[in-house]
Design a protein around this motif. Structure first.
Motif, mmCIF file in Angstrom:
data_model
loop_
_atom_site.group_PDB
_atom_site.id
_atom_site.type_symbol
_atom_site.label_atom_id
_atom_site.label_comp_id
_atom_site.label_asym_id
_atom_site.label_seq_id
_atom_site.Cartn_x
_atom_site.Cartn_y
_atom_site.Cartn_z
ATOM 1 N N MET A 43 116.863 47.276 57.140
ATOM 2 C CA MET A 43 116.041 47.366 55.928
ATOM 3 C C MET A 43 116.173 48.725 55.233
ATOM 4 S SD MET A 43 114.668 44.541 55.263
ATOM 5 C CE MET A 43 113.529 45.065 53.984
ATOM 6 N N ALA A 44 117.030 49.600 55.775
ATOM 7 C CA ALA A 44 117.111 50.981 55.283
ATOM 8 C C ALA A 44 117.317 51.094 53.771
ATOM 9 C CB ALA A 44 118.196 51.738 56.035
ATOM 10 N N PRO A 45 118.211 50.269 53.159
ATOM 11 C CA PRO A 45 118.415 50.424 51.714
ATOM 12 C C PRO A 45 117.118 50.252 50.906
ATOM 13 C CG PRO A 45 120.091 48.983 52.662
ATOM 14 C CD PRO A 45 119.101 49.262 53.735
ATOM 15 N N ASP A 46 116.322 49.245 51.251
ATOM 16 C CA ASP A 46 115.072 49.009 50.511
ATOM 17 C C ASP A 46 114.047 50.103 50.779
ATOM 18 O OD1 ASP A 46 115.249 46.027 49.370
ATOM 19 O OD2 ASP A 46 116.245 46.127 51.316
ATOM 20 N N ILE A 47 114.015 50.548 52.043
ATOM 21 C CA ILE A 47 113.069 51.601 52.416
ATOM 22 C C ILE A 47 113.352 52.875 51.623
ATOM 23 C CG2 ILE A 47 112.424 53.139 54.319
ATOM 24 C CD1 ILE A 47 112.787 50.662 56.169
ATOM 25 N N LYS A 48 114.655 53.136 51.441
ATOM 26 C CA LYS A 48 115.072 54.326 50.709
ATOM 27 C C LYS A 48 114.721 54.179 49.224
ATOM 28 C CE LYS A 48 119.099 57.221 50.726
ATOM 29 N NZ LYS A 48 120.542 57.224 50.971
ATOM 30 N N ARG A 49 115.038 53.013 48.680
ATOM 31 C CA ARG A 49 114.809 52.763 47.256
ATOM 32 C C ARG A 49 113.322 52.921 46.912
ATOM 33 N NH1 ARG A 49 113.544 47.948 45.053
ATOM 34 N NH2 ARG A 49 114.069 46.910 46.999
ATOM 35 N N LEU A 50 112.443 52.439 47.792
ATOM 36 C CA LEU A 50 111.006 52.501 47.512
ATOM 37 C C LEU A 50 110.385 53.800 48.012
ATOM 38 C CD1 LEU A 50 110.163 48.826 48.544
ATOM 39 C CD2 LEU A 50 110.068 49.743 46.227
ATOM 40 N N LYS A 51 111.238 54.666 48.601
ATOM 41 C CA LYS A 51 110.782 55.948 49.144
ATOM 42 C C LYS A 51 109.598 55.764 50.105
ATOM 43 C CE LYS A 51 112.268 58.846 45.269
ATOM 44 N NZ LYS A 51 112.654 57.812 44.257
ATOM 45 N N LEU A 59 109.025 40.553 59.649
ATOM 46 C CA LEU A 59 107.750 41.265 59.511
ATOM 47 C C LEU A 59 107.946 42.560 58.732
ATOM 48 C CD1 LEU A 59 106.152 40.751 63.054
ATOM 49 C CD2 LEU A 59 105.656 39.532 60.924
ATOM 50 N N ILE A 60 109.049 43.264 59.032
ATOM 51 C CA ILE A 60 109.302 44.522 58.331
ATOM 52 C C ILE A 60 109.611 44.242 56.855
ATOM 53 C CG2 ILE A 60 110.855 46.500 58.176
ATOM 54 C CD1 ILE A 60 111.118 46.366 61.237
ATOM 55 N N ARG A 61 110.379 43.185 56.608
ATOM 56 C CA ARG A 61 110.705 42.865 55.218
ATOM 57 C C ARG A 61 109.431 42.514 54.438
ATOM 58 N NH1 ARG A 61 114.389 38.556 55.288
ATOM 59 N NH2 ARG A 61 116.130 39.999 55.502
ATOM 60 N N ASN A 62 108.543 41.743 55.052
ATOM 61 C CA ASN A 62 107.264 41.423 54.393
ATOM 62 C C ASN A 62 106.489 42.692 54.088
ATOM 63 O OD1 ASN A 62 107.603 38.680 54.300
ATOM 64 N ND2 ASN A 62 106.394 38.265 56.134
ATOM 65 N N ALA A 63 106.471 43.610 55.067
ATOM 66 C CA ALA A 63 105.725 44.861 54.882
ATOM 67 C C ALA A 63 106.319 45.645 53.715
ATOM 68 C CB ALA A 63 105.761 45.685 56.164
ATOM 69 N N VAL A 64 107.663 45.720 53.695
ATOM 70 C CA VAL A 64 108.339 46.463 52.633
ATOM 71 C C VAL A 64 108.063 45.798 51.282
ATOM 72 C CG1 VAL A 64 110.613 47.052 51.712
ATOM 73 C CG2 VAL A 64 110.124 47.407 54.137
ATOM 74 N N GLU A 65 108.125 44.453 51.260
ATOM 75 C CA GLU A 65 107.895 43.736 50.001
ATOM 76 C C GLU A 65 106.461 43.896 49.508
ATOM 77 O OE1 GLU A 65 111.335 40.296 50.616
ATOM 78 O OE2 GLU A 65 109.264 39.829 51.119
ATOM 79 N N ALA A 66 105.544 44.171 50.449
ATOM 80 C CA ALA A 66 104.136 44.354 50.054
ATOM 81 C C ALA A 66 103.897 45.750 49.485
ATOM 82 C CB ALA A 66 103.224 44.114 51.251
#
Ligand SMILES: Nc1ncnc2c1ncn2[C@@H]1O[C@H](COP(=O)(O)OP(=O)(O)OP(=O)(O)O)[C@@H](O)[C@H]1O
Ligand SMILES: [Mg+2]
Length: 346
Positions: free
Chosen positions: A202-210, A238-245
């Motif tokens: 999930m690193a790319p999304d985590i980075k994009r959303l800081k 679960l992590i993707r849901n958390a990131v999307e939230a």
């Protein structure tokens, strides 16, 4: 309950006595007396059946017990006929409608799920081959256009086709997972590396959303036993849901430990009691509406535009197959904590 031709109660079985809270003195009284005053409708049902000699079914009402509590019931009254066809009395049966309705709902739900599962599996199966064909042909085309003047824009279009086909194939894989029975293979697994790998994906999304990441791992946590791919899928979902939230940013926390909650600390298996481990995936995102909490594990429930609503359904199925369970705590506007309980390795 059986009433005679004078509308007097002749007998009542145990269930009827309990439901209606009948005392032993009720036997021999008339329907109206035996039921007290609150159940005039039922008493009328009995007398109407007696006078007409015809059965009356599907009468729904609330039975008022002597202690004034009401129980929704479904009542049916049938005439009891003598050898010459004359009506001798009435048999009244009461069914607790609330329990009935709950049962009906549960059966309907599990039937629906089973049906959806088989249906999804066969559709997924049928669609995989043509999709493979589309992808293969697109890849061939990509090679064919090499050196052509329009190569750049053509390969961009083909790239879109291939990417979307991959996406569809991924969806079909999740559908197949939902109907797949049992676990493929199990091994001794380290929870922390599983979580770290999911995080990396999930690193790319985590980075994009800081997003800020917190890892609260308990180093003494023992290994678990399970299927690596499907558990990886659970944590990823679960992590993707958390990131999307957390589209507006926030903190993603992953934690492991021995559950403090007594209810979840051990489970009984055929090999004796097993200690459970807890993995938490927490976010400071939008949270879940209290009304929606009961639905989020249902297949195809999604509040997201592009969501399929399969992530949590799959996750719960996988964790239950591992002998564990998932709990959710959420507060709208504050965030959500998903806790996954899994039994330790042997
Ligand atoms: N961490 C979370 N924060 C807020 N809402 C959540 C969270 N996790 C799940 N939900 C809610 O539960 C719903 C179902 O989640 P689920 O993962 O099953 O499906 P989805 O994310 O919508 O789609 P997908 O199939 O792509 O995972 C979500 O649509 C969302 O409403
Ligand atoms: Mg999801």
């Amino acid at each position: 309950m059986v009433f005679d031709g004078g509308l007097r109660l002749v007998s009542a079985n145990r269930a009827a006595q309990e439901l209606a809270m009948l005392s032993s003195e009720a036997i021999g009284r008339t329907a109206l007396e035996a039921f007290d005053r609150g159940n005039r409708g039922l008493a009328e049902l009995v007398s109407r059946t007696l006078s007409s000699g015809r059965p009356h079914t599907g009468f729904t009402t609330e039975f008022i017990r002597p202690d004034a509590t009401g129980i929704p019931v479904e009542a049916s009254a049938s005439p009891i006929e003598g050898p010459d066809g004359q009506t001798l009395g009435v048999a009244l049966s009461l069914r607790e409608a609330s329990r009935l309705r709950e049962l009906e709902e549960a059966i309907k739900k599990s039937e629906r799920l089973a049906y959806l599962g088989t249906m999804a599996a066969s559709v997924a199966h049928e669609l995989r081959n043509p999709l493979g064909g589309i992808k293969g042909a697109s890849q061939l085309l990509l090679e064919e256009i090499h050196g052509l003047p329009m190569e750049e824009s053509l390969s961009e279009y083909l790239g879109v086709i291939i990417k979307q086909v991959d996406r569809l194939t991924g969806i079909l894989e999740s559908l197949r997972g939902l109907s797949r029975p049992g676990l493929p293979k199990t091994a001794k697994l380290n929870l922390h590396s599983l979580l770290d790998e999911s995080l990396t994906l999930m690193a790319p999304d985590i980075k994009r959303l800081k997003l800020k990441i917190k890892r609260e791992y308990d180093p003494s946590v023992p290994d678990i036993e399970g299927d690596e791919n499907s558990l990886q899928g659970v944590f990823l979902n679960l992590i993707r849901n958390a990131v999307e939230a957390m589209s507006q940013g926030g903190v993603l926390a992953l934690g492991t430990g021995i559950p403090s909650d007594f209810l979840y600390s051990t489970i009984k298996t055929e090999k004796g009691r097993k200690t459970m481990l807890a993995v938490t995936v927490s976010d400071t995102g939008c949270g879940i509406e209290p009304d929606a909490l009961k639905d989020i594990f249902n297949p195809f429930y999604s509040s997201k535009g592009g969501g399929l609503g399969l992530g949590l359904a799959l996750a719960l199925k996988t964790i239950e197959e591992h002998g564990g369970t998932i709990k959710v705590d959420s507060e709208t506007g504050k965030g959500t904590v998903f806790t996954v309980y899994l039994p330790v390795y042997r």
